[in-house]
Design an enzyme around this catalytic site. Structure first.
Site, PDB file in Angstrom:
ATOM      1  N   ASP A  65       0.879  -1.157   0.000  1.00 50.80           N
ATOM      2  CA  ASP A  65       0.000   0.000   0.000  1.00 50.80           C
ATOM      3  C   ASP A  65       0.933   1.228   0.000  1.00 50.80           C
ATOM      4  O   ASP A  65       2.131   1.092   0.305  1.00 50.80           O
ATOM      5  CB  ASP A  65      -0.824  -0.082   1.296  1.00 50.80           C
ATOM      6  CG  ASP A  65      -1.505   1.195   1.660  1.00 50.80           C
ATOM      7  OD1 ASP A  65      -2.382   1.609   0.918  1.00 50.80           O
ATOM      8  OD2 ASP A  65      -1.138   1.778   2.708  1.00 50.80           O
ATOM      9  N   ASP A  67       0.017   5.067   1.078  1.00 49.17           N
ATOM     10  CA  ASP A  67      -0.122   6.061   2.150  1.00 49.17           C
ATOM     11  C   ASP A  67      -0.031   5.422   3.529  1.00 49.17           C
ATOM     12  O   ASP A  67      -0.763   4.477   3.835  1.00 49.17           O
ATOM     13  CB  ASP A  67      -1.454   6.808   1.987  1.00 49.17           C
ATOM     14  CG  ASP A  67      -1.474   7.561   0.680  1.00 49.17           C
ATOM     15  OD1 ASP A  67      -0.823   8.603   0.581  1.00 49.17           O
ATOM     16  OD2 ASP A  67      -2.115   7.056  -0.273  1.00 49.17           O
TER      17      ASP A  67
HETATM   18  N1  LIG Z   1     -12.529  10.465   0.321  1.00 50.39           N
HETATM   19  C1  LIG Z   1     -11.698  10.176   1.356  1.00 50.39           C
HETATM   20  N2  LIG Z   1     -10.475   9.682   1.078  1.00 50.39           N
HETATM   21  C2  LIG Z   1      -9.671   9.402   2.119  1.00 50.39           C
HETATM   22  C3  LIG Z   1     -10.049   9.613   3.449  1.00 50.39           C
HETATM   23  N3  LIG Z   1      -9.038   9.236   4.252  1.00 50.39           N
HETATM   24  C4  LIG Z   1      -8.042   8.801   3.446  1.00 50.39           C
HETATM   25  N4  LIG Z   1      -8.410   8.924   2.156  1.00 50.39           N
HETATM   26  C5  LIG Z   1      -7.606   8.609   0.969  1.00 50.39           C
HETATM   27  O1  LIG Z   1      -7.338   7.213   0.948  1.00 50.39           O
HETATM   28  C6  LIG Z   1      -6.136   7.003   0.252  1.00 50.39           C
HETATM   29  C7  LIG Z   1      -5.273   6.009   1.029  1.00 50.39           C
HETATM   30  O2  LIG Z   1      -4.436   5.396   0.105  1.00 50.39           O
HETATM   31  P1  LIG Z   1      -3.622   4.047   0.408  1.00 50.39           P
HETATM   32  O3  LIG Z   1      -2.312   4.255  -0.283  1.00 50.39           O
HETATM   33  O4  LIG Z   1      -3.466   3.925   1.869  1.00 50.39           O
HETATM   34  O5  LIG Z   1      -4.403   2.936  -0.230  1.00 50.39           O
HETATM   35  C8  LIG Z   1      -5.433   8.343   0.069  1.00 50.39           C
HETATM   36  O6  LIG Z   1      -5.555   8.742  -1.282  1.00 50.39           O
HETATM   37  C9  LIG Z   1      -6.225   9.261   0.949  1.00 50.39           C
HETATM   38  O7  LIG Z   1      -6.276  10.569   0.461  1.00 50.39           O
HETATM   39  C10 LIG Z   1     -11.342  10.169   3.703  1.00 50.39           C
HETATM   40  O8  LIG Z   1     -11.760  10.393   4.870  1.00 50.39           O
HETATM   41  N5  LIG Z   1     -12.147  10.425   2.621  1.00 50.39           N
HETATM   42 MG    MG Z   2      -2.547   3.270   3.496  1.00 49.65          MG
END
Ligand SMILES: Nc1nc2c(ncn2[C@@H]2O[C@H](COP(=O)(O)O)[C@@H](O)[C@H]2O)c(=O)[nH]1
Ligand code: MG
Length: 538
Positions: A65, A67
């Site tokens: 993953d 983030d």
């Molecule tokens: N619409 C929303 N998007 C969110 C929120 N919290 C996180 N995120 C997005 O999820 C991905 C996580 O990516 P990964 O690499 O861990 O798969 C990242 O793009 C964030 O911006 C939310 O509350 N609402």
């Molecule tokens: Mg993540």
């Protein structure tokens, strides 16, 4: 030691590698014991912890993953950024008072793993069995009697998690929960406009449900309910993510928000050298993924062309994956044009693609079935997926597809530090528990009088338990434990994560054929018998 073992040789730890290399089965069987002065070689923050055995020799594919996994965000700077953007959005787009612009994220308030009861403005900490341990109403901890009045059963059923009670289980939830707690506190303090046209919904969610109605905005004529506040905070957070506000601001100051060492790049290089197939599977969009991965990996791999550098570090790259949907039916798979960043409409014929032909290309969406076809995965158990979110990253991957899972838990060092600090109190807790057991010694079902009628021991036990929790976090206690009990979060980690660690770069410290063993994890209560530990029999 039994009679058979007594005549066998003991060896010192420095002789062990040689012994293992040269010994026959016979030698190993006759071995009595090994003096091992330190239990583990790696420092606590560098270790990969094991819930279930994973033989890395059987792992052909390692997926990541992005983030909070490959991209290690600096906290609390990144939380503060998210917090302030949510507040700004609430003020500019939802009409909230401008005082919100003066608020700040409080790093030591709240932990992950709490459940949110948005109809009452409450955060709930539960143990592994759903028993409520403490409740925070906004920023205030409820007294025991308030808690009992609001939740007479004192329990959360697993079917309620994700329904009435939202799980605050990602690090992204902490700033959101902080804003919400502040709002509950703010409106409870009387900063609420009254409106006679109260909605039926608001009235229904208010009356007499939380035991603290008198002090709250949940009076009959309140314009806005706790649930409305939560809906607004969630919507503001979605805007911050989906319009790219958080991502743009992050990219403007990468060094402030992301760790800047080459540990991620080094780990990927070593794993590839160990013969593993690597893949990236992130929910983030291509434009953001590319910029973050340039910074984390590309600039070290290929300083002249970071974008090509990071893409070639993986065998398969999937962005905009929409996990956890990816692990169910998924979405349309498209190839991303890496020059323009736009997805292309062509059909991706997985059958005609060889894994080697995928290097350097980026896909968007898809599903686990498509991924297995693209990468030639025959068995789910040959894949190890590394992620930070129990629900989106590891739960379905593990449960439905048998992927092996490694959960990244950035709070781990702090938890271990607090556990060390609380050692004296934990020891005291054990002593008090021993005293309690001693009080009952010799009593049977004919006993009519409780030996601890004055409740002194109980009060002291409670004080010690509170002290242990405060060593972790003075508002919410430990992430994995509450005194001697494990939390709901800990239970989910042990159910769905085969392995867990503080940062994914720790994988670099283990050979590609390492055997992660769960032998030393705690046993069932009945297995801790005095005869085995040579303690006296009670
Ligand atoms: N619409 C929303 N998007 C969110 C929120 N919290 C996180 N995120 C997005 O999820 C991905 C996580 O990516 P990964 O690499 O861990 O798969 C990242 O793009 C964030 O911006 C939310 O509350 N609402
Ligand atoms: Mg993540």
């Amino acid at each position: 030691m039994d009679a058979g073992e007594s005549s066998s040789p003991r060896v010192a730890s420095r002789q062990v590698p040689e012994l293992v290399r040269r010994s026959t089965l016979e030698d190993l069987r006759s071995l009595a014991g090994i003096d091992h002065p330190i239990k583990y070689r790696r420092a606590a923050a560098q270790r990969v912890y094991c819930n279930r055995d994973v033989n890395m020799e059987h792992i052909a594919y390692i997926g990541f993953d992005m983030d909070y996994t490959l991209a290690a965000y600096r906290r609390p700077a990144f939380d503060e950024l998210q917090f302030s953007l949510i507040c700004e959005t609430l003020v500019k787009e939802f009409g909230y008072p401008s005082v919100l612009l003066e608020w700040h994220f409080q790093p030591d308030f709240l932990i992950r793993g709490l459940l949110l009861d948005a109809s009452r403005g409450n955060f709930i900490k539960c143990d592994a069995y759903g028993v409520m341990l403490r409740v925070l109403h906004g920023r205030r901890r409820l007294l025991q009697e308030e808690m009992e009045a609001a939740y007479p059963s004192g329990n959360v059923a697993s079917s309620q998690v994700g329904e009435e009670f939202q799980s605050m289980d990602t690090l992204y939830h902490l700033p959101i929960a902080n804003v919400y707690a502040n709002l509950v506190h703010y409106f409870d303090d009387g900063h609420v406009e009254r409106d006679e046209n109260v909605s039926a919904h608001a009235a229904a969610t208010t009356a007499g449900t939380n035991g603290i109605a008198a002090a709250s905005l949940m009076a009959d004529d309140a314009r806005i309910s706790y649930l409305n506040l939560w809906q607004d905070v969630r919507a503001a957070s979605d805007i911050v993510h989906e319009r790219g506000l958080l991502k743009q601001r992050t990219l403007e100051r990468l060094t402030e928000y992301l760790s800047d060492d080459d540990a991620t790049y080094r780990m990927l290089r070593l794993l590839r050298g160990a013969g593993k197939r690597l893949f990236l599977l992130t929910n983030s969009e291509y434009w953001y993924t590319s910029a973050v991965m340039d910074y984390m990996v590309g600039r070290f791999a290929c300083p002249d062309d970071p974008s090509a550098g990071w893409r070639h570090a993986f065998d398969v790259c999937i962005v905009g994956a929409k996990k956890p949907t990816f692990f169910r039916n998924g979405t349309t798979l498209r190839e991303v044009d890496v020059r323009t960043g736009r997805p292309k409409l062509d059909d991706v014929r997985t059958r005609h693609l060889r894994l080697e032909a995928l290097r350097g290309r980026v896909f968007q969406g898809g599903s686990i079935a498509i991924f297995h076809a693209l990468a030639g995965v025959a068995r789910g158990s040959s894949v190890l997926y590394v992620g930070d979110h129990v629900y989106a990253d590891v739960l379905l991957a593990r449960k439905a597809h048998h992927w092996r899972t490694l959960l990244v838990v950035p709070e781990l060092s702090a938890e271990i530090r607090a556990l060390t600090q609380a050692q004296a109190l934990l020891k005291r807790l054990q002593t008090l528990e021993y005293l309690r057991a001693e009080m009952f010694r010799g009593l049977d079902a004919s006993a009519r009088e409780r030996p601890d009628r004055d409740g002194v021991l109980q009060a002291e036990l409670e004080r010690v338990r509170e002290g242990i929790e405060a060593a972790f976090n003075r508002y919410a206690g430990g992430l994995f434990r509450s005194a001697h009990r494990t939390t709901l979060f800990a239970q989910q980690v042990s159910f769905f994560a085969d392995l867990y660690t503080e940062r994914c770069a720790n994988l670099a410290d283990y050979p590609g054929f390492y055997y992660f063993s769960s032998v030393s994890t705690p046993q069932m209560p009945h297995e801790d018998q005095p005869a085995m530990t040579s303690e006296r029999v009670g």
